[in-house]
Design a protein around this motif. Structure first.
Motif, mmCIF file in Angstrom:
data_model
loop_
_atom_site.group_PDB
_atom_site.id
_atom_site.type_symbol
_atom_site.label_atom_id
_atom_site.label_comp_id
_atom_site.label_asym_id
_atom_site.label_seq_id
_atom_site.Cartn_x
_atom_site.Cartn_y
_atom_site.Cartn_z
ATOM 1 N N GLU A 230 42.491 -11.986 39.495
ATOM 2 C CA GLU A 230 42.241 -10.531 39.525
ATOM 3 C C GLU A 230 42.859 -9.885 40.767
ATOM 4 N N LEU A 231 42.760 -10.566 41.883
ATOM 5 C CA LEU A 231 43.304 -10.027 43.126
ATOM 6 C C LEU A 231 44.820 -10.214 43.183
ATOM 7 N N HIS A 232 45.262 -11.431 42.937
ATOM 8 C CA HIS A 232 46.695 -11.742 42.967
ATOM 9 C C HIS A 232 47.461 -10.819 42.012
ATOM 10 N N GLY A 233 46.961 -10.685 40.802
ATOM 11 C CA GLY A 233 47.639 -9.904 39.775
ATOM 12 C C GLY A 233 47.690 -8.414 40.048
ATOM 13 N N THR A 234 46.880 -7.947 40.961
ATOM 14 C CA THR A 234 46.896 -6.535 41.337
ATOM 15 C C THR A 234 48.089 -6.213 42.222
ATOM 16 N N PHE A 235 48.466 -7.152 43.070
ATOM 17 C CA PHE A 235 49.487 -6.885 44.079
ATOM 18 C C PHE A 235 50.793 -7.646 43.886
ATOM 19 N N ARG A 236 50.711 -8.874 43.391
ATOM 20 C CA ARG A 236 51.901 -9.728 43.271
ATOM 21 C C ARG A 236 52.350 -9.707 41.814
ATOM 22 N N VAL A 237 53.193 -8.708 41.540
ATOM 23 C CA VAL A 237 53.602 -8.434 40.154
ATOM 24 C C VAL A 237 55.109 -8.584 39.999
ATOM 25 N N ASP A 238 55.534 -8.749 38.737
ATOM 26 C CA ASP A 238 56.971 -8.798 38.463
ATOM 27 C C ASP A 238 57.498 -7.369 38.339
ATOM 28 N N ARG A 239 58.761 -7.236 37.997
ATOM 29 C CA ARG A 239 59.361 -5.893 37.937
ATOM 30 C C ARG A 239 58.858 -5.057 36.767
ATOM 31 N N ARG A 240 58.159 -5.689 35.833
ATOM 32 C CA ARG A 240 57.535 -4.941 34.736
ATOM 33 C C ARG A 240 56.096 -4.555 35.086
ATOM 34 N N GLY A 241 55.646 -4.941 36.290
ATOM 35 C CA GLY A 241 54.294 -4.626 36.735
ATOM 36 C C GLY A 241 53.245 -5.625 36.267
ATOM 37 N N GLU A 242 53.701 -6.758 35.724
ATOM 38 C CA GLU A 242 52.768 -7.764 35.215
ATOM 39 C C GLU A 242 52.504 -8.832 36.275
ATOM 40 N N SER A 243 51.317 -9.376 36.244
ATOM 41 C CA SER A 243 50.885 -10.384 37.205
ATOM 42 C C SER A 243 51.813 -11.604 37.215
ATOM 43 N N THR A 244 52.022 -12.146 38.405
ATOM 44 C CA THR A 244 52.794 -13.385 38.546
ATOM 45 C C THR A 244 51.873 -14.589 38.750
ATOM 46 N N PHE A 245 50.578 -14.389 38.599
ATOM 47 C CA PHE A 245 49.611 -15.435 38.902
ATOM 48 C C PHE A 245 49.897 -16.738 38.152
ATOM 49 N N ASN A 246 50.073 -16.665 36.843
ATOM 50 C CA ASN A 246 50.284 -17.891 36.065
ATOM 51 C C ASN A 246 51.567 -18.613 36.462
ATOM 52 N N LYS A 247 52.625 -17.861 36.758
ATOM 53 C CA LYS A 247 53.877 -18.497 37.207
ATOM 54 C C LYS A 247 53.699 -19.143 38.576
ATOM 55 N N THR A 248 52.936 -18.501 39.449
ATOM 56 C CA THR A 248 52.676 -19.067 40.777
ATOM 57 C C THR A 248 51.882 -20.364 40.645
ATOM 58 N N ILE A 249 50.848 -20.343 39.825
ATOM 59 C CA ILE A 249 50.027 -21.540 39.619
ATOM 60 C C ILE A 249 50.861 -22.645 38.975
ATOM 61 N N SER A 250 51.699 -22.294 38.012
ATOM 62 C CA SER A 250 52.573 -23.294 37.369
ATOM 63 C C SER A 250 53.505 -23.948 38.387
ATOM 64 N N GLY A 251 54.076 -23.144 39.283
ATOM 65 C CA GLY A 251 54.951 -23.688 40.323
ATOM 66 C C GLY A 251 54.202 -24.609 41.258
ATOM 67 N N MET A 252 52.991 -24.209 41.655
ATOM 68 C CA MET A 252 52.190 -25.065 42.527
ATOM 69 C C MET A 252 51.805 -26.355 41.818
ATOM 70 N N ASP A 253 51.452 -26.244 40.537
ATOM 71 C CA ASP A 253 51.093 -27.439 39.759
ATOM 72 C C ASP A 253 52.271 -28.400 39.642
ATOM 73 N N MET A 254 53.458 -27.858 39.381
ATOM 74 C CA MET A 254 54.629 -28.708 39.265
ATOM 75 C C MET A 254 54.900 -29.430 40.582
ATOM 76 N N PHE A 255 54.844 -28.695 41.662
ATOM 77 C CA PHE A 255 55.049 -29.287 42.985
ATOM 78 C C PHE A 255 53.993 -30.355 43.255
ATOM 79 N N ASP A 256 52.756 -30.060 42.911
ATOM 80 C CA ASP A 256 51.661 -31.007 43.142
ATOM 81 C C ASP A 256 51.860 -32.287 42.314
ATOM 82 N N ARG A 257 52.305 -32.153 41.081
ATOM 83 C CA ARG A 257 52.548 -33.341 40.237
ATOM 84 C C ARG A 257 53.629 -34.228 40.822
ATOM 85 N N ARG A 258 54.606 -33.629 41.466
ATOM 86 C CA ARG A 258 55.727 -34.386 42.028
ATOM 87 C C ARG A 258 55.371 -34.953 43.370
#
Length: 167
Positions: A139-167
């Motif tokens: 809710e907080l992340h998606g309010t401020f950290r948005v893509d150029r269409r104004g949509e939340s980047t939260f899921n992409k950020t979590i996916s990137g962290m998850d990928m890094f964590d798996r490796r």
């Protein structure tokens, strides 16, 4: 008052570099202008080496130097850009400032982390620290950290962290 001839600078412990001002997202609070966040230029390697070389020549480096890649989104450049910069900085310091320990910090929004980036981070694991910009719960992340269409980047950020964590 101290005159300029008496000024003794403190050793440089941290060098913040902006490989590019380009960013793939559009945070509402970014301190970079929208125009600069869309500029796809990159800092030339010779400029990076000139900066580090001048610090070495002037004996301004502390015993530990952290080179921080920050502002814009560093991962919009290719891993090869940073591999070249890291290798060249390490070589320069080993040759001309062997008592200086050098490491590199990356601050990223994590939305671009993929296998190529994980390979890069694994290769340079002994000299790299990675920071991820995440503003907390969705809710907080998606309010401020948005893509150029104004949509939340939260899921992409979590996916990137998850990928890094798996490796």
């Amino acid at each position: 008052m101290v005159s300029s001839s008496e000024f003794i600078p403190k050793p440089v412990e941290q060098l913040v570099l902006q490989g590019t001002s380009f960013c793939n997202i559009d945070c509402t609070y970014c301190d970079l202008s929208k125009e600069s966040r869309r500029t796809k230029s990159k800092m030339p390697l010779d400029l990076v080496l000139k900066l580090v070389g001048e610090l070495i020549d002037e004996r301004l480096l502390a015993s530990e130097l952290v080179v921080v890649w920050h502002s814009g989104e560093p991962l919009t450049l290719q891993p090869d850009y940073y591999a070249g910069a890291i290798d060249a900085i390490l070589t320069l310091c080993r040759k001309h400032a062997p008592d200086v320990s050098v490491s590199f910090d990356f601050q990223t929004n994590a939305t671009l982390i993929d296998d190529a980036w994980c390979d890069f981070f694994e290769k340079y694991a002994s000299v790299i620290n990675l920071g991820v910009s995440c503003d907390g719960p969705e809710e907080l992340h998606g309010t401020f950290r948005v893509d150029r269409r104004g949509e939340s980047t939260f899921n992409k950020t979590i996916s990137g962290m998850d990928m890094f964590d798996r490796r």
